[in-house]
Design an enzyme around this catalytic site. Sequence first.
Site, PDB file in Angstrom:
ATOM      1  N   ALA A 164      -3.429   0.598 -56.964  1.00 22.17           N
ATOM      2  CA  ALA A 164      -3.668   1.223 -58.279  1.00 22.17           C
ATOM      3  C   ALA A 164      -2.359   1.372 -59.041  1.00 22.17           C
ATOM      4  CB  ALA A 164      -4.341   2.579 -58.096  1.00 22.17           C
ATOM      5  N   GLY A 165      -1.451   0.436 -58.810  1.00 26.43           N
ATOM      6  CA  GLY A 165      -0.163   0.458 -59.516  1.00 26.43           C
ATOM      7  C   GLY A 165      -0.291  -0.221 -60.876  1.00 26.43           C
ATOM      8  N   ARG A 208       2.061 -18.262 -69.577  1.00 23.66           N
ATOM      9  CA  ARG A 208       3.461 -18.172 -70.020  1.00 23.66           C
ATOM     10  C   ARG A 208       3.895 -19.490 -70.672  1.00 23.66           C
ATOM     11  NH1 ARG A 208       5.176 -14.799 -64.646  1.00 23.66           N
ATOM     12  NH2 ARG A 208       4.858 -12.734 -65.558  1.00 23.66           N
ATOM     13  N   ASN A 220       5.057  -6.992 -47.800  1.00 22.09           N
ATOM     14  CA  ASN A 220       3.749  -7.268 -48.390  1.00 22.09           C
ATOM     15  C   ASN A 220       2.808  -7.967 -47.412  1.00 22.09           C
ATOM     16  OD1 ASN A 220       4.583  -5.974 -50.635  1.00 22.09           O
ATOM     17  ND2 ASN A 220       4.728  -7.775 -51.952  1.00 22.09           N
ATOM     18  N   ARG A 231       8.734  -6.988 -57.452  1.00 18.12           N
ATOM     19  CA  ARG A 231      10.148  -7.389 -57.426  1.00 18.12           C
ATOM     20  C   ARG A 231      11.030  -6.427 -58.201  1.00 18.12           C
ATOM     21  NH1 ARG A 231      11.159 -13.368 -59.359  1.00 18.12           N
ATOM     22  NH2 ARG A 231       9.347 -13.069 -60.693  1.00 18.12           N
ATOM     23  N   VAL A 261      -0.188  -3.492 -61.884  1.00 12.70           N
ATOM     24  CA  VAL A 261      -1.114  -4.621 -62.021  1.00 12.70           C
ATOM     25  C   VAL A 261      -2.553  -4.167 -61.763  1.00 12.70           C
ATOM     26  CG1 VAL A 261      -1.743  -6.921 -61.203  1.00 12.70           C
ATOM     27  CG2 VAL A 261       0.665  -6.273 -61.288  1.00 12.70           C
ATOM     28  N   GLY A 262      -2.734  -3.375 -60.702  1.00 15.30           N
ATOM     29  CA  GLY A 262      -4.085  -2.967 -60.322  1.00 15.30           C
ATOM     30  C   GLY A 262      -4.764  -2.117 -61.382  1.00 15.30           C
ATOM     31  N   HIS A 319       3.577 -20.380 -57.017  1.00 12.41           N
ATOM     32  CA  HIS A 319       3.862 -19.338 -58.012  1.00 12.41           C
ATOM     33  C   HIS A 319       5.274 -18.825 -57.721  1.00 12.41           C
ATOM     34  CE1 HIS A 319       3.278 -16.161 -60.833  1.00 12.41           C
ATOM     35  NE2 HIS A 319       3.293 -15.206 -59.941  1.00 12.41           N
TER      36      HIS A 319
END
Length: 311
Positions: free
Chosen positions: A11-12, A152, A96, A83, A14-15, A176
């Site tokens: 839930a950071g 991008r 991770n 990162r 991105v989440g 990636h």
Amino acid sequence: MSLPKVTVVGAGQVGASTALLVALKGLADVVLVDVAEGIPQGKALDMMHARSVEHFASTVTGTNEYGSTAGSDVVVVTAGLPRKPGMTREDLLAANGAIVRSVIAEVRETSPETIVILVTNPLDVMAHLAWRVSGFPASRVLGMGGVLDSARFAYFIADATGAAISDIDAVVIGAHGDTMVPLPRFSTVRGTPLSELLSAEEVAEIVRRTVFGGAEVVALLKSGSAFYAPAASVTAMVAAVLGDTGAVLPSCVLLDGEYGLSGLHLNVPASLGRAGVLSIPEWDLDAAERAALHASAAGVAETLASIDLGA
Ligand code: APR
């Protein structure tokens, strides 16, 4: 009408952004899971407060355990460390890897029929590890990297040509990471290939900015990595899966002979639908494009060989 269920693990940045986008688009009810107590609950409650303003039908709930995630249609995994400036995505490998293992062990028990989309970096290795640990068919474990790298690339093409972003189709394949393979020959502005619109030097500069697009964001933020575009990218994949659209999106999928590669996950165009990866249409790469893809794959294979992939 009941909505599908999407679990977002982590839930950071991105989440939470992913949960909000999925909810805003009304794609599914969302369960947000994190080890941090109160964070998923607080963010879910905050999103629910936005419901009467945005009028979305989706519910968002936050939790620290997997009970309420049971029977998810899609699980998006964003749990893990991002990162910091100077770090490569590979620097995140050990920490991770352990997190992805523990998450997949839970998902395997609670949502055995789900489609899993990895976002955690290093993406190609984490997607492969998740597939191995899950025991799921390869069609149901994929990763988000190519959609973001392509987005991008499209941004930088729009910037260089002045074209509307909606007129651009851009494609990046491969890992990636720094060895990703932008494909100018397959990337078009209103149907005209980029390689016919710009000089080789201009294309090379756009390619360079694409490859380091994520690092540019990391350097500016100083305390984390990109999250809005990653969240938008994984939400597009979730929409293709839940809508069973068959859309061809550059996705991190298990290769089994396609492009002469096998035994690893890598980003290539793949058709996505309710069963996950529906097919991998093989594009007609020229010798240089194919060589770049193989070089990119070699780096991923080397990292895979250095870690324990046992279930
Ligand atoms: N289970 C669930 N959540 C976890 C676990 C776990 N085992 N371990 C860590 N988390 C949570 C953290 O508590 C944190 O809330 O994952 C969340 C990660 O959030 P951020 O630190 O904000 O990182 P974010 O920017 O979201 O990036 C997450 O996605 O793009 C990749 O490289 C990025 O690997 C990173 C991941």
